[in-house]
Design a protein around this motif. Structure first.
Motif, mmCIF file in Angstrom:
data_model
loop_
_atom_site.group_PDB
_atom_site.id
_atom_site.type_symbol
_atom_site.label_atom_id
_atom_site.label_comp_id
_atom_site.label_asym_id
_atom_site.label_seq_id
_atom_site.Cartn_x
_atom_site.Cartn_y
_atom_site.Cartn_z
ATOM 1 N N ALA A 1 0.856 -1.189 0.000
ATOM 2 C CA ALA A 1 0.000 0.000 0.000
ATOM 3 C C ALA A 1 0.893 1.240 0.000
ATOM 4 C CB ALA A 1 -0.908 0.014 1.236
ATOM 5 N N LEU A 2 0.302 2.362 -0.424
ATOM 6 C CA LEU A 2 1.034 3.627 -0.413
ATOM 7 C C LEU A 2 0.983 4.264 0.967
ATOM 8 C CD1 LEU A 2 -0.168 5.438 -3.679
ATOM 9 C CD2 LEU A 2 1.801 3.928 -3.381
ATOM 10 N N SER A 3 2.029 4.988 1.311
ATOM 11 C CA SER A 3 1.938 5.825 2.501
ATOM 12 C C SER A 3 0.984 6.969 2.173
ATOM 13 C CB SER A 3 3.311 6.362 2.904
ATOM 14 O OG SER A 3 3.846 7.203 1.908
ATOM 15 N N ARG A 4 0.336 7.507 3.193
ATOM 16 C CA ARG A 4 -0.715 8.495 2.938
ATOM 17 C C ARG A 4 -0.228 9.756 2.218
ATOM 18 N NH1 ARG A 4 -5.615 10.647 6.838
ATOM 19 N NH2 ARG A 4 -6.157 12.430 5.538
ATOM 20 N N PRO A 5 0.957 10.291 2.517
ATOM 21 C CA PRO A 5 1.400 11.471 1.763
ATOM 22 C C PRO A 5 1.497 11.222 0.264
ATOM 23 C CG PRO A 5 2.696 11.230 3.753
ATOM 24 C CD PRO A 5 1.879 9.980 3.629
ATOM 25 N N LEU A 6 1.960 10.031 -0.145
ATOM 26 C CA LEU A 6 2.033 9.708 -1.569
ATOM 27 C C LEU A 6 0.639 9.622 -2.173
ATOM 28 C CD1 LEU A 6 4.913 8.926 -0.586
ATOM 29 C CD2 LEU A 6 4.870 7.101 -2.282
ATOM 30 N N LEU A 7 -0.285 9.045 -1.398
ATOM 31 C CA LEU A 7 -1.667 8.950 -1.866
ATOM 32 C C LEU A 7 -2.280 10.338 -2.033
ATOM 33 C CD1 LEU A 7 -4.022 7.000 -2.491
ATOM 34 C CD2 LEU A 7 -4.619 7.103 -0.071
ATOM 35 N N GLU A 8 -2.053 11.200 -1.058
ATOM 36 C CA GLU A 8 -2.584 12.559 -1.134
ATOM 37 C C GLU A 8 -1.999 13.314 -2.327
ATOM 38 O OE1 GLU A 8 -2.118 14.761 2.459
ATOM 39 O OE2 GLU A 8 -3.779 13.733 3.462
ATOM 40 N N ARG A 9 -0.705 13.113 -2.565
ATOM 41 C CA ARG A 9 -0.075 13.814 -3.683
ATOM 42 C C ARG A 9 -0.674 13.365 -5.007
ATOM 43 N NH1 ARG A 9 1.535 18.592 -4.738
ATOM 44 N NH2 ARG A 9 2.857 18.629 -6.585
ATOM 45 N N CYS A 10 -0.965 12.077 -5.131
ATOM 46 C CA CYS A 10 -1.591 11.566 -6.349
ATOM 47 C C CYS A 10 -2.969 12.183 -6.540
ATOM 48 C CB CYS A 10 -1.687 10.038 -6.290
ATOM 49 S SG CYS A 10 -2.146 9.269 -7.866
ATOM 50 N N VAL A 11 -3.711 12.334 -5.454
ATOM 51 C CA VAL A 11 -5.030 12.975 -5.531
ATOM 52 C C VAL A 11 -4.892 14.429 -5.973
ATOM 53 C CG1 VAL A 11 -7.004 13.755 -4.162
ATOM 54 C CG2 VAL A 11 -6.108 11.449 -3.848
ATOM 55 N N HIS A 12 -3.888 15.131 -5.439
ATOM 56 C CA HIS A 12 -3.668 16.532 -5.834
ATOM 57 C C HIS A 12 -3.410 16.649 -7.328
ATOM 58 C CE1 HIS A 12 -3.875 18.263 -1.921
ATOM 59 N NE2 HIS A 12 -2.774 17.728 -1.462
ATOM 60 N N VAL A 13 -2.640 15.709 -7.888
ATOM 61 C CA VAL A 13 -2.208 15.819 -9.279
ATOM 62 C C VAL A 13 -3.226 15.221 -10.255
ATOM 63 C CG1 VAL A 13 -0.436 15.099 -10.940
ATOM 64 C CG2 VAL A 13 0.232 15.881 -8.657
ATOM 65 N N PHE A 14 -3.752 14.039 -9.939
ATOM 66 C CA PHE A 14 -4.629 13.331 -10.874
ATOM 67 C C PHE A 14 -6.109 13.415 -10.514
ATOM 68 C CE2 PHE A 14 -0.577 11.374 -11.880
ATOM 69 C CZ PHE A 14 -0.655 11.157 -13.250
ATOM 70 N N GLY A 15 -6.417 13.849 -9.301
ATOM 71 C CA GLY A 15 -7.802 13.879 -8.865
ATOM 72 C C GLY A 15 -8.180 12.599 -8.145
ATOM 73 N N GLU A 16 -9.202 12.692 -7.301
ATOM 74 C CA GLU A 16 -9.592 11.529 -6.495
ATOM 75 C C GLU A 16 -10.110 10.379 -7.341
ATOM 76 O OE1 GLU A 16 -12.787 10.204 -3.047
ATOM 77 O OE2 GLU A 16 -12.537 12.327 -3.513
ATOM 78 N N SER A 17 -10.961 10.685 -8.313
ATOM 79 C CA SER A 17 -11.558 9.621 -9.123
ATOM 80 C C SER A 17 -10.498 8.808 -9.856
ATOM 81 C CB SER A 17 -12.540 10.228 -10.131
ATOM 82 O OG SER A 17 -13.095 9.215 -10.953
ATOM 83 N N MET A 18 -9.547 9.489 -10.480
ATOM 84 C CA MET A 18 -8.510 8.766 -11.212
ATOM 85 C C MET A 18 -7.576 8.033 -10.267
ATOM 86 S SD MET A 18 -7.785 7.899 -14.183
ATOM 87 C CE MET A 18 -8.822 9.059 -15.063
ATOM 88 N N THR A 19 -7.321 8.578 -9.089
ATOM 89 C CA THR A 19 -6.491 7.892 -8.104
ATOM 90 C C THR A 19 -7.156 6.595 -7.666
ATOM 91 O OG1 THR A 19 -5.534 9.973 -7.309
ATOM 92 C CG2 THR A 19 -5.415 8.079 -5.828
ATOM 93 N N ARG A 20 -8.480 6.625 -7.499
ATOM 94 C CA ARG A 20 -9.205 5.398 -7.153
ATOM 95 C C ARG A 20 -9.079 4.358 -8.263
ATOM 96 N NH1 ARG A 20 -12.809 5.701 -2.801
ATOM 97 N NH2 ARG A 20 -13.017 7.790 -1.919
ATOM 98 N N GLN A 21 -9.176 4.810 -9.511
ATOM 99 C CA GLN A 21 -9.034 3.877 -10.633
ATOM 100 C C GLN A 21 -7.640 3.262 -10.676
ATOM 101 O OE1 GLN A 21 -10.573 5.196 -14.491
ATOM 102 N NE2 GLN A 21 -11.819 6.729 -13.451
ATOM 103 N N MET A 22 -6.625 4.089 -10.425
ATOM 104 C CA MET A 22 -5.250 3.594 -10.432
ATOM 105 C C MET A 22 -5.034 2.519 -9.378
ATOM 106 S SD MET A 22 -2.889 6.982 -10.801
ATOM 107 C CE MET A 22 -2.750 7.944 -12.307
ATOM 108 N N LEU A 23 -5.521 2.781 -8.149
ATOM 109 C CA LEU A 23 -5.203 1.908 -7.028
ATOM 110 C C LEU A 23 -6.210 0.778 -6.819
ATOM 111 C CD1 LEU A 23 -3.850 4.762 -4.882
ATOM 112 C CD2 LEU A 23 -2.678 2.575 -5.076
ATOM 113 N N LEU A 24 -7.488 1.057 -6.974
ATOM 114 C CA LEU A 24 -8.495 0.021 -6.723
ATOM 115 C C LEU A 24 -8.692 -0.884 -7.937
ATOM 116 C CD1 LEU A 24 -11.169 2.081 -4.735
ATOM 117 C CD2 LEU A 24 -9.207 0.774 -3.874
#
Length: 268
Positions: free
Chosen positions: A147-170
């Motif tokens: 799993a990602l550490s939370r700061p990396l996850l948050e950074r991905c959300v900042h750059v790609f958006g929450e919806s796309m981050t969910r698609q990437m990881l889930l």
């Protein structure tokens, strides 16, 4: 141009030292990061913190396949406890935060795969450009089971958006360059590596013409806005549970054996 290294991490300077180029130089392993490379980046970021001559840092991947395809999984094979992997992740998290806090404008010039640790580096850069063949994602749910550490996850959300981050990881989806551009994650998409180099050159020329005080002040303000302020202890507890579980051990085993992991038999 003078080269600082000819090994896994190649660092050179151009334009009287105003531009620092960093090349991830393990093309035979898709430029996957090793501890030696992370140590080199840590030392470089430390040196750049007070470097008044450097204004731009450009990151590239050697070869024509990948910017960087995550971490060297062989290093995980020696970790027998979850706490070891958490300590490893903690060092990487600190390194990426140092990257995000650099006073220089950081640019990721991406050609090919940009996944895992490679995507983490790219998202912590200020600006990203890519060739049309580039792909982005965190397919760890189907590969390593970590799993990602939370700061990396948050950074991905900042750059790609929450919806796309969910698609990437889930859903373990890789996102193509044109979709990333539409989301605002990329400044430009080019047809080939040569065109990417020209686009980077144009961008760097413009950055060198900009007021350094404006760029550095803006970066400092943005860093305060996007700074991670979560519960680090709780996050590390979650990571230790994941890294210490049988699913992660199965993921590492399968990756090194070039097999598909069977996570159904490895319940955590």
């Amino acid at each position: 141009m003078t080269a600082a290294s000819v090994d896994e991490l190649v660092v050179s300077r151009q334009c009287q030292g105003a531009v620092v180029e960093v090349t991830f130089n393990r093309p035979h392993r898709h430029n996957a990061f090793t501890s030696v490379m992370y140590d080199g980046l840590r030392d470089l970021f430390s040196a750049l913190t007070d470097d008044q001559d450097a204004h731009v840092v450009v990151f590239r991947g050697a070869g024509a396949v990948a910017f960087a395809a995550g971490n060297d999984i062989a290093e995980f094979a020696t970790m027998t406890e979850g706490s070891q992997a958490v300590a490893y992740e903690s060092r990487i998290r600190a390194l990426l935060m140092d990257l995000g806090r650099l006073p220089q404008v950081s640019v990721a010039a991406i050609d090919g795969l940009c996944v895992g640790g490679g995507l983490a580096v790219a998202t912590y850069c200020d600006l990203r450009l890519a060739t049309s063949s580039s792909r982005f994602g965190y397919p760890i749910a189907r590969t390593l089971g970590n799993a990602l550490s939370r700061p990396l996850l948050e950074r991905c959300v900042h750059v790609f958006g929450e919806s796309m981050t969910r698609q990437m990881l889930l859903a373990s989806r890789l996102i193509d360059a044109h979709r990333a551009f539409e989301l605002g994650a990329l400044l430009a998409v080019t047809d080939c590596r040569t065109a990417l180099d020209r686009e980077v050159e144009t961008l760097v020329t413009g950055l060198l013409q900009a007021a350094p005080a404006t760029l550095r002040t803006t970066k400092e303000q943005l860093a305060q806005i996007t700074a991670y302020a979560g519960d680090v202890d709780h996050d590390e507890h979650l990571l230790e549970r994941v890294y210490g579980g049988p699913a992660f051990r199965e993921g590492v085993r399968a990756f090194l054996a070039k097999e598909r992991p069977d996570f159904r038999q490895a319940t955590s």
